[in-house]
Scaffold this motif. Structure first.
Motif, PDB file in Angstrom:
ATOM      1  N   LEU A  83      -6.277 -18.094 -13.951  1.00  0.00           N
ATOM      2  CA  LEU A  83      -4.728 -18.103 -12.830  1.00  0.00           C
ATOM      3  C   LEU A  83      -5.109 -17.969 -12.066  1.00  0.00           C
ATOM      4  O   LEU A  83      -5.656 -16.807 -11.450  1.00  0.00           O
ATOM      5  CB  LEU A  83      -4.779 -16.640 -14.096  1.00  0.00           C
ATOM      6  N   ALA A  84      -4.920 -18.729 -11.337  1.00  0.00           N
ATOM      7  CA  ALA A  84      -5.486 -18.886  -9.262  1.00  0.00           C
ATOM      8  C   ALA A  84      -4.436 -18.588  -8.589  1.00  0.00           C
ATOM      9  O   ALA A  84      -3.196 -19.389  -8.740  1.00  0.00           O
ATOM     10  CB  ALA A  84      -6.567 -19.899  -9.286  1.00  0.00           C
ATOM     11  N   ALA A  85      -4.413 -17.916  -7.803  1.00  0.00           N
ATOM     12  CA  ALA A  85      -3.291 -17.613  -6.978  1.00  0.00           C
ATOM     13  C   ALA A  85      -3.417 -17.280  -5.845  1.00  0.00           C
ATOM     14  O   ALA A  85      -5.086 -16.403  -5.250  1.00  0.00           O
ATOM     15  CB  ALA A  85      -2.265 -16.716  -7.491  1.00  0.00           C
ATOM     16  N   THR A  86      -2.412 -18.113  -4.764  1.00  0.00           N
ATOM     17  CA  THR A  86      -3.021 -17.359  -3.351  1.00  0.00           C
ATOM     18  C   THR A  86      -2.213 -16.168  -3.031  1.00  0.00           C
ATOM     19  O   THR A  86      -0.902 -16.523  -3.328  1.00  0.00           O
ATOM     20  CB  THR A  86      -2.153 -18.585  -1.849  1.00  0.00           C
ATOM     21  N   VAL A  87      -2.727 -15.083  -2.666  1.00  0.00           N
ATOM     22  CA  VAL A  87      -2.236 -13.807  -2.814  1.00  0.00           C
ATOM     23  C   VAL A  87      -1.303 -13.586  -0.639  1.00  0.00           C
ATOM     24  O   VAL A  87      -2.299 -13.311  -0.190  1.00  0.00           O
ATOM     25  CB  VAL A  87      -2.693 -12.740  -3.375  1.00  0.00           C
ATOM     26  N   GLU A  88      -0.557 -13.985  -0.735  1.00  0.00           N
ATOM     27  CA  GLU A  88       0.153 -13.588   0.908  1.00  0.00           C
ATOM     28  C   GLU A  88      -0.110 -12.120   1.597  1.00  0.00           C
ATOM     29  O   GLU A  88       1.305 -11.735   1.309  1.00  0.00           O
ATOM     30  CB  GLU A  88       0.939 -14.884   1.314  1.00  0.00           C
ATOM     31  N   TYR A  89      -0.904 -11.772   2.003  1.00  0.00           N
ATOM     32  CA  TYR A  89      -0.265 -10.073   2.818  1.00  0.00           C
ATOM     33  C   TYR A  89       0.361  -9.573   3.572  1.00  0.00           C
ATOM     34  O   TYR A  89       0.014  -9.720   4.796  1.00  0.00           O
ATOM     35  CB  TYR A  89      -1.450  -9.541   2.235  1.00  0.00           C
ATOM     36  N   ARG A  90       1.337 -10.576   3.510  1.00  0.00           N
ATOM     37  CA  ARG A  90       3.054  -9.988   4.837  1.00  0.00           C
ATOM     38  C   ARG A  90       2.242 -11.089   6.278  1.00  0.00           C
ATOM     39  O   ARG A  90       1.456 -11.922   5.857  1.00  0.00           O
ATOM     40  CB  ARG A  90       2.571  -8.697   5.305  1.00  0.00           C
ATOM     41  N   GLY A  91       2.420 -10.301   7.144  1.00  0.00           N
ATOM     42  CA  GLY A  91       1.988 -11.472   8.370  1.00  0.00           C
ATOM     43  C   GLY A  91       0.999 -11.084   9.269  1.00  0.00           C
ATOM     44  O   GLY A  91       0.293  -9.908   8.862  1.00  0.00           O
ATOM     45  N   MET A  92       0.739 -11.584  10.338  1.00  0.00           N
ATOM     46  CA  MET A  92      -0.961 -11.329  10.849  1.00  0.00           C
ATOM     47  C   MET A  92      -0.916  -9.984  11.842  1.00  0.00           C
ATOM     48  O   MET A  92      -2.051  -9.183  11.690  1.00  0.00           O
ATOM     49  CB  MET A  92      -0.658 -11.885  11.847  1.00  0.00           C
TER      50      MET A  92
END
Ligand SMILES: [Zn+2]
Length: 379
Positions: A237-246
């Motif tokens: 289970l591989a995922a790219t998790v994006e923690y909001r904005g810069m």
């Protein structure tokens, strides 16, 4: 809580680089989780989440609550971290050759397939460890070509045999969201729920081979190469998790996000404890091919008429680009529209934009025409 400094091969005389690797639990225990932040070395919200995660996992380890094995790299890219230009960090692309640090990982299905010919039984319990070993050996044999490839090889070697791989990033201006392989859904719905993903974007392959897909896609690419691999499950289970904005660097927010990751690891049996009930799914998963990446048609100052989370319809105006130098200010604005029915989940952070720049992203449930083979923002 052992902590290693794993060195990259020296490519510049007089300069040594290393990656700090934290390890929790017992080596070889299952499930194994691998988590990294800062592969795009200028995306600090994810690094702050990893910092808090390190502290929280350390506390769980001290209480003997790590059942599996966890490998955590809070700052995965010392090359990108070292790149600045006129006081601006430049951690997304390699200055040496312009390549994206999160693309061009090797296709390990192609490299491992010859090692697996005639060795698979059709029984997942027996075959999954054999495939993991073949992936590790293929990784060991992969010839890195330059310093950024050395880093790719180091990171992927640490991750490729894991049950769970989470690559933490951030977007421009966005809520928490998630990229996943389509074959992993809906099994991975607990991840989307636990982290509170406001968008989950699915693709069997997004093009360009980012880190998460180098880990996950071999499990569904191998069956296409080997008839004996037909029964292989999507075992990573591989995922790219994006923690909001810069700009979303917030200590309290990151601490809470790390707590949600620990809750997910608890739900998956990596950490001992009661994860509690699953939170609701914030938004349905949608195809990455259904994302309308709305590009600037002209240069100018962008103002948006929509906000994150807004529902929009095809043809709706999402903003305007202003030419402040126009001879007639009454004719200085170019409207920008979406071609999708969906939800706005990303907006550009810079006010001044150039033709071709991505201004906004809209997630829609149906694939859009003419998306091509490369579904991500930039190679
Ligand atoms: Zn990134």
């Amino acid at each position: 809580m052992p902590c290693d400094r794993v060195s990259l091969p020296r490519t510049s005389i007089g300069t040594d680089r290393f990656v700090t690797v934290h390890r929790f639990g017992r080596p070889g225990a299952r499930p194994k989780a691998y988590i990294q932040a800062g592969l795009h070395a200028d995306e600090m919200p994810s690094v702050l989440v990893a910092h808090h995660l390190c502290r929280q996992l350390g506390a769980a380890d001290a209480e003997g609550r790590i059942i599996g094995e966890i490998v955590l790299l809070p700052l995965a890219n010392p090359i990108g971290l070292d790149q600045t230009l006129m006081a601006k960090p430049l951690g997304r692309f390699t200055l040496a050759d312009g390549r994206n640090f999160n693309r061009d990982f090797p296709d390990l299905a192609a490299l491992a397939a010859p090692r697996l010919s005639g060795r698979l039984t059709g029984q997942p319990e027996a075959d999954v460890p054999v495939v993991r070993e073949a992936l590790l050996r293929a990784m060991a044999d992969w010839s890195a070509n330059g310093e950024a490839d050395d880093l790719r090889k180091l990171l992927l070697t640490l991750a490729i045999d894991a049950d769970i791989v989470l690559d933490l990033h951030c977007d421009s201006v966005a809520p928490v969201h998630l990229y996943l392989g389509t074959p992993l859904w809906p099994d991975a719905e607990d991840l989307a729920r636990d982290i509170g993903a406001q968008a989950t974007l699915l693709a069997e392959e997004s093009g360009g081979m980012p880190f998460d897909e180098a880990c996950s896609t071999p499990w569904w690419r191998l069956p296409a190469r080997l008839p004996d691999a037909a029964n292989l499950p999507p075992a990573c289970l591989a995922a790219t998790v994006e923690y909001r904005g810069m700009a979303d660097v917030d200590d309290e927010l990151a601490q809470a996000d790390a707590g949600r990751l620990v809750r997910f690891l608890t739900r998956r049996g990596v950490v001992d404890g009661d994860p509690g009930p699953l939170p609701p799914l914030p938004a349905p998963a949608t195809p990455l091919a259904g994302v309308d990446m709305i590009r600037a048609p002209v240069a100018g100052l962008v103002v948006f008429t929509v906000s994150l989370g807004d529902r929009v319809s095809a043809g709706q105006v999402i903003g305007e680009i202003i030419d402040p130098a126009a001879a007639d200010p009454a004719h200085a604005r170019t409207v920008v529209r979406t071609r999708a029915d969906g939800t706005v989940w990303s907006l550009a952070s810079h006010a001044w934009q150039y033709p071709g720049n991505i201004l906004a992203k809209v997630a829609s449930p149906e694939p859009l025409p003419d998306k091509g083979a490369f579904l991500l923002t930039a190679r």
